[in-house]
Structure formats: C-alpha cells, structure tokens
Design a protein around this motif. Structure first.
Motif, short mmCIF file in Angstrom:
data_model
loop_
_atom_site.label_atom_id
_atom_site.label_comp_id
_atom_site.label_asym_id
_atom_site.label_seq_id
_atom_site.Cartn_x
_atom_site.Cartn_y
_atom_site.Cartn_z
N GLY A 186 0.82 -1.34 0.09
CA GLY A 186 -0.04 -0.21 -0.01
C GLY A 186 0.87 1.36 0.00
O GLY A 186 0.50 2.32 -0.64
N GLN A 187 1.94 1.11 0.90
CA GLN A 187 2.85 2.43 0.82
C GLN A 187 3.30 2.63 -0.52
O GLN A 187 3.46 3.71 -1.11
CB GLN A 187 3.97 2.11 1.93
N GLY A 188 3.90 1.44 -1.07
CA GLY A 188 4.43 1.70 -2.60
C GLY A 188 3.58 2.31 -3.56
O GLY A 188 3.88 3.15 -4.17
N ASN A 189 2.38 1.77 -3.52
CA ASN A 189 1.39 2.40 -4.30
C ASN A 189 1.22 3.89 -4.23
O ASN A 189 1.14 4.48 -5.20
CB ASN A 189 -0.21 1.72 -4.07
N LYS A 190 1.02 4.10 -2.99
CA LYS A 190 0.98 5.53 -2.73
C LYS A 190 2.12 6.62 -3.31
O LYS A 190 1.72 7.37 -3.77
CB LYS A 190 0.64 5.71 -1.01
N PHE A 191 3.09 6.13 -2.86
CA PHE A 191 4.44 6.72 -3.49
C PHE A 191 4.25 6.84 -4.87
O PHE A 191 4.70 7.74 -5.71
CB PHE A 191 5.80 6.13 -3.14
N LYS A 203 9.72 0.39 -1.10
CA LYS A 203 8.48 -0.35 -0.33
C LYS A 203 8.15 -1.64 -1.08
O LYS A 203 8.12 -2.65 -0.57
CB LYS A 203 7.24 0.48 -0.40
N TYR A 204 8.19 -1.59 -2.33
CA TYR A 204 7.97 -2.82 -3.11
C TYR A 204 9.03 -3.98 -2.83
O TYR A 204 8.84 -5.15 -2.75
CB TYR A 204 7.72 -2.48 -4.61
N LYS A 205 10.18 -3.44 -2.83
CA LYS A 205 11.56 -4.20 -2.61
C LYS A 205 11.26 -4.99 -1.29
O LYS A 205 11.47 -6.16 -1.10
CB LYS A 205 12.73 -3.49 -2.73
N GLU A 206 11.21 -4.35 -0.24
CA GLU A 206 10.97 -4.75 1.14
C GLU A 206 9.84 -5.88 1.00
O GLU A 206 10.05 -6.70 1.75
CB GLU A 206 10.57 -3.56 2.05
N ALA A 207 8.68 -5.46 0.51
CA ALA A 207 7.89 -6.53 0.51
C ALA A 207 8.28 -7.95 -0.18
O ALA A 207 7.78 -8.73 0.15
CB ALA A 207 6.46 -5.66 -0.08
N ASN A 238 4.90 -4.35 -10.19
CA ASN A 238 4.75 -2.88 -9.76
C ASN A 238 6.21 -2.27 -9.62
O ASN A 238 6.29 -0.90 -10.06
CB ASN A 238 4.20 -3.06 -8.14
N TYR A 239 7.02 -2.92 -9.22
CA TYR A 239 8.53 -2.60 -8.89
C TYR A 239 9.08 -2.07 -10.38
O TYR A 239 9.54 -1.09 -10.69
CB TYR A 239 9.27 -3.64 -8.35
#
Length: 330
Positions: A186-191, A203-207, A238-239
């Motif tokens: 969600g945080q990744g999408n927001k950014f 964020k995507y990477k961490e996930a 997404n990444y």
C-alpha cells in the motif's frame, strides 16, 4: 603451531580453521535473531589464492541475522566458532561451497546498488539446477559449472542480540513478515501515485524480500509456495512499473523475463516487458510480447491496440531521425 581445535572446526567434515588474529572475550552466543556484523574475503584454493569477493574492497561489512534463512548457512557455523575481533581463515570443501556463486551474485548486486532481491535463487531452493543460466559474472559462472573448495577469511566485528537493535523486515518472524506485505504494498502504491518512484521501489522491494524469505521454507510449486509466488510476481511487476518511469528499461526486461521463464502464462509480465522493449527500440520483441498478451488475455485488446499505435509512431519517428542523420553524411 595451531592447536587441534583451530584446524578441526567443531568436528565438522570438510572444514579446516586457522586463526590468523585472536579475538577477545568469550565466544558470543549466536541466538536466532542475533545480528552479526563481519568482514569476509573469498579466495580460490589455487597457487595465487585468487580473491573472488572482498567486503573490505566494497567498503561495508556484511550483516547477517542468525536463523534468517541466509542462503550460505555454512557462514553461520563458521562465525559461531569466533570471538569478537578474531580473524580466521576457513578452508571449506565443495559440500559447503556449492551455493556460493548464487549468494555472491546477490551480494555483488547489493554492493553495486542494484536490487537486493534474490530473483534467481528461489527457483528450486538450492539453485537453478535444471535451468542453468548465466549469473552475469564470469568468475561466478565458472564456479557454478565446476564447484570447488574455497577459503573464507572472516573477521567478526560485532554481535547484537535481538533486543539490541531495530528489528527491520529481514529480522521478523514469518508471521510478522506476511502481515507487513500488504502494508508495504500500500505504501509503495501511494508513493507511485505521487510520482515518488524511488521511494515506491524501496517499499515494493521490502515487501518482495518478506515474501521470498517466507517462500524459501515452502516446498517449490506446491499451493502455499505458488500463492506466495503470485504475490511476489505482482509486486515485482509494480516494481518494474517504477523502473519504466525511471527509464531503467534493461532491468525491467531482466526481471520480467525471469517471471516469464517460470510462468509462461503471465500476461502482465509480457505486457510490461513489451513496453520496455518498445523504449529501447526492440521492435520485433515488443510486437511479439504484445501479441502474447492478446493470446493470454483477449480482454487487453484495447490497451494493446493503443500500445501498437504508439510503437508504430515511435518507429516512424526513429526511421525519420535515422534518415536525417545519414542524409548529412553523403
């Protein structure tokens, strides 16, 4: 003369230890969750003792969280025989060094500021035994084809127990990790929506790392593993969307090709790869990828029509540019 314990490490077969510089205090307990910071140098067992990797050259020591499925588990064993400040050389036989090339690839990519996710390692737990392809580094490819004993020179810098440092995603339990995934997603999408692509990729990477860590404990290609794989692929795409915006087209092609090799039915991966091919003027590849998307998902017809129109326009522009370039030459 090194005493006997130095040469036979913990009675383990295929390991010989020589202490080069004694450490201080007792041997620290490497409990699950402890964070170990150390320098390492990897050398071939030839006359020149050729150095393959050296963390001191990179400039940052290695950090490993114990019990965290670090791919080279033999290092945990070696480190558990050391005192703080100790420098020791370990000769390790092939049974312990087989996965080294895969781990080294991952570490080198981190050092180069590329992606820390083990894209290739997850294929079948150990390695891509059945689908060998280049790791992108000649010396590691050599080692992969012909495994050999290696020397590891390790220097133990510090050991922090779980309570003594900030638990980041890679120090969580599996349950905590899976809970973190949708939040990070969600945080990744927001950014991404705000156009902060660099932050979104983090964020995507961490996930993805959270998922991959849990996934390594599942049996490949069985239902729980496939569920995680699907989540990871969604995040990877997404990444890649971020990378497209950041104009990192070749990296997009690499990651999407990885997904396609494993999952030939992944329409979205073909779509994203097609867009990347279009950006680097690979016309034939882009057309091929877009037509695969239509085979796999006829619902994408409108979108693909738009992309193909764009591709035609781009190619015409390029041909016109090339013509003008060459006109001046004759």
């Amino acid at each position: 003369m090194a005493d006997m314990q130095d040469t036979m490490l913990l009675g383990l077969e295929g390991i010989k230890k020589t202490i080069l510089h004694g450490g201080t205090g007792d041997i620290p307990k490497l409990r699950t969750g402890a964070k170990v910071t150390f320098h390492f140098r990897t050398q071939l067992c030839n006359d020149d003792r050729t150095v393959i990797d050296d963390s001191k050259v990179v400039g940052t020591p290695m950090e490993v969280v114990i019990g965290n499925m670090f791919k080279l588990d033999i290092w945990e064993t070696l480190l558990s025989s050391m005192r703080i400040g100790e420098v020791a050389e370990f000769w390790c036989d092939i049974i312990h060094t087989g996965v080294y090339p895969l781990v080294a690839k991952s570490m080198r990519r981190i050092a180069e500021g590329k992606d820390p996710v083990d894209w290739h390692i997850h294929t079948c737990g150990m390695a891509n035994m059945f689908a060998y392809h280049s790791l992108g580094y000649d010396d590691l490819d050599e080692l992969m084809k012909e495994p050999q004993p290696l020397y590891f020179v390790l220097e133990l810098i510090k050991v922090q127990q779980p309570s003594e440092y900030n638990r980041e995603t890679w120090a969580m339990s599996d349950e905590e990790r899976l809970k973190a995934v949708p939040i990070l997603h969600g945080q990744g999408n927001k950014f991404y929506k705000q156009g902060q692509y660099q932050e979104a990729t983090q964020k995507y990477k961490e996930a993805i790392i959270c998922i991959k860590n849990v996934q390594t404990k599942e049996k490949a290609w069985e239902v729980p593993w496939l569920k995680l794989e699907k989540m990871a692929n969604t995040l990877t795409l997404n990444y890649c969307q971020c990378l497209l915006r950041m104009e990192e087209y070749y990296e997009v092609i690499e990651h999407t090709s990885d997904i396609i090799n494993q999952h030939p039915g992944a329409a979205k991966a073909f779509f994203v790869r097609g867009k990347a091919h279009m950006e680097v003027w690979n016309e034939a590849e882009a057309r091929q990828d877009f037509s695969r998307v239509l085979d796999l998902d006829p619902g994408m017809k409108k979108v693909i029509k738009k992309e193909l129109a764009l591709l035609n326009m781009r190619m015409e522009e390029k041909n016109q540019e090339d013509k003008n370039k060459y006109k001046g030459m004759f």
